[in-house]
Scaffold this motif. Structure first.
Motif, PDB file in Angstrom:
ATOM      1  N   THR A   1       0.818  -1.214   0.000  1.00  0.00           N
ATOM      2  CA  THR A   1       0.000   0.000   0.000  1.00  0.00           C
ATOM      3  C   THR A   1       0.852   1.264   0.000  1.00  0.00           C
ATOM      4  N   LEU A   2       2.169   1.120   0.003  1.00  0.00           N
ATOM      5  CA  LEU A   2       3.057   2.281   0.031  1.00  0.00           C
ATOM      6  C   LEU A   2       3.019   3.006  -1.305  1.00  0.00           C
ATOM      7  N   ARG A   3       2.866   4.333  -1.244  1.00  0.00           N
ATOM      8  CA  ARG A   3       2.893   5.166  -2.451  1.00  0.00           C
ATOM      9  C   ARG A   3       3.790   6.380  -2.198  1.00  0.00           C
ATOM     10  N   PRO A   4       4.657   6.743  -3.156  1.00  0.00           N
ATOM     11  CA  PRO A   4       4.924   6.007  -4.396  1.00  0.00           C
ATOM     12  C   PRO A   4       5.716   4.733  -4.116  1.00  0.00           C
ATOM     13  N   THR A   5       5.603   3.771  -4.999  1.00  0.00           N
ATOM     14  CA  THR A   5       6.338   2.519  -4.865  1.00  0.00           C
ATOM     15  C   THR A   5       7.779   2.708  -5.329  1.00  0.00           C
ATOM     16  N   PRO A   6       8.761   2.332  -4.507  1.00  0.00           N
ATOM     17  CA  PRO A   6      10.157   2.463  -4.942  1.00  0.00           C
ATOM     18  C   PRO A   6      10.403   1.656  -6.223  1.00  0.00           C
ATOM     19  N   LYS A   7      11.163   2.235  -7.124  1.00  0.00           N
ATOM     20  CA  LYS A   7      11.404   1.558  -8.403  1.00  0.00           C
ATOM     21  C   LYS A   7      12.099   0.205  -8.219  1.00  0.00           C
ATOM     22  N   ASP A   8      12.983   0.127  -7.209  1.00  0.00           N
ATOM     23  CA  ASP A   8      13.723  -1.128  -7.022  1.00  0.00           C
ATOM     24  C   ASP A   8      12.985  -2.132  -6.142  1.00  0.00           C
TER      25      ASP A   8
END
Length: 262
Positions: free
Chosen positions: A214-221
């Motif tokens: 549910t974390l936003r923004p989602t880390p690219k890695d």
């Protein structure tokens, strides 16, 4: 709010490129202490070294995860005991049973678990426990050490309501991770966490694993890190029907007492 991440795999190679920045972000997010998980012969000494390099911020555990149980020899036992002689090493583990993956044969898992429980009995240090799909054997082995162990936490709890209550009945603690935020696998946890006593509940990221979905923004890695702990606490507080500050303060107080942290 001030938070303690009771389980972060900060020796993981994914942190090699920016570990200091990760720690700085965690502190900026209010994570004032982190317990670095030692889960193998290779990584337990690294966890201690990391804690020694960051006094007052990082602490460590020393143990062998059931995935690595085949490496638990007499020499390994001596190594774990030597690590646990250090003040920075605040718990025995990560140890326990994992019948979900069975990366080590079950007899080897049980033997390694028993040997580490003996270390906890000998040293009086708390236990940082792992259990997945092995509840009955896990409880049976723990029962053999009844009255000889100090405080225990079943970290990264993902089990059933019945399992949670079985652990609480034994006065053990429960660690909640971002698994809570996984609508595919963690929905049942949202129904369990309101029933966990505040003095038995702690929070952790298990970074770099279990990035909250549910974390936003989602880390690219897709890498989880301790600075995301406040997000987990916010979700936990909502599920418990509490103010975030109340949940955070209780979890932090419980962790300080459990690990005997300043």
């Amino acid at each position: 709010m001030q938070l303690i991440d009771i389980g972060a795999n900060l020796t993981h190679e994914s942190f090699d490129r920016d570990r200091d920045a990760v720690l700085a972000r965690a502190q900026a997010a209010g994570v004032v202490r982190m317990v670095v998980t030692g889960a193998s012969r290779e990584h337990s000494p690294k966890a201690l070294a990391l804690a020694q390099a960051h006094p007052g911020l990082l602490y460590a555990t020393a143990g062998v995860h059931p995935h690595h149980a085949v490496e638990y020899t007499a020499e390994c036992d001596a190594e774990m005991r030597a690590l646990l002689a250090h003040d920075e090493v605040v718990a025995v583990g990560e140890c326990g049973l994992d019948y979900f993956r069975d990366f080590s044969p079950r007899p080897a898992q049980r033997r390694a678990f028993e040997m580490q429980l003996q270390i906890a009995a000998d040293t009086g240090k708390p236990l940082f426990l792992h259990q997945r799909d092995a509840h009955e054997d896990f409880v049976a082995i723990m029962k053999n050490f009844e009255g000889r162990l100090g405080s225990c936490v079943v970290h990264c709890f993902t089990g059933t309501r019945q399992e949670a209550f079985a652990y609480l009945d034994r006065d053990w603690h429960i660690g909640i991770t971002g698994w809570l935020c996984d609508e595919r696998r963690g929905q049942h946890l949202r129904e369990i966490v309101p029933h966990l006593p505040a003095n038995r509940l702690m929070v952790e990221t298990d970074a770099p694993y279990l990035l909250p979905r549910t974390l936003r923004p989602t880390p690219k890695d897709r890498r989880n890190e301790p600075s995301f702990l406040p997000h987990i606490v916010e979700e936990l507080a909502r599920d418990r029907g509490e103010d975030v500050a109340t949940t955070a303060a209780a979890a932090t107080a419980t962790a300080r007492t459990f690990f005997r942290l300043p």
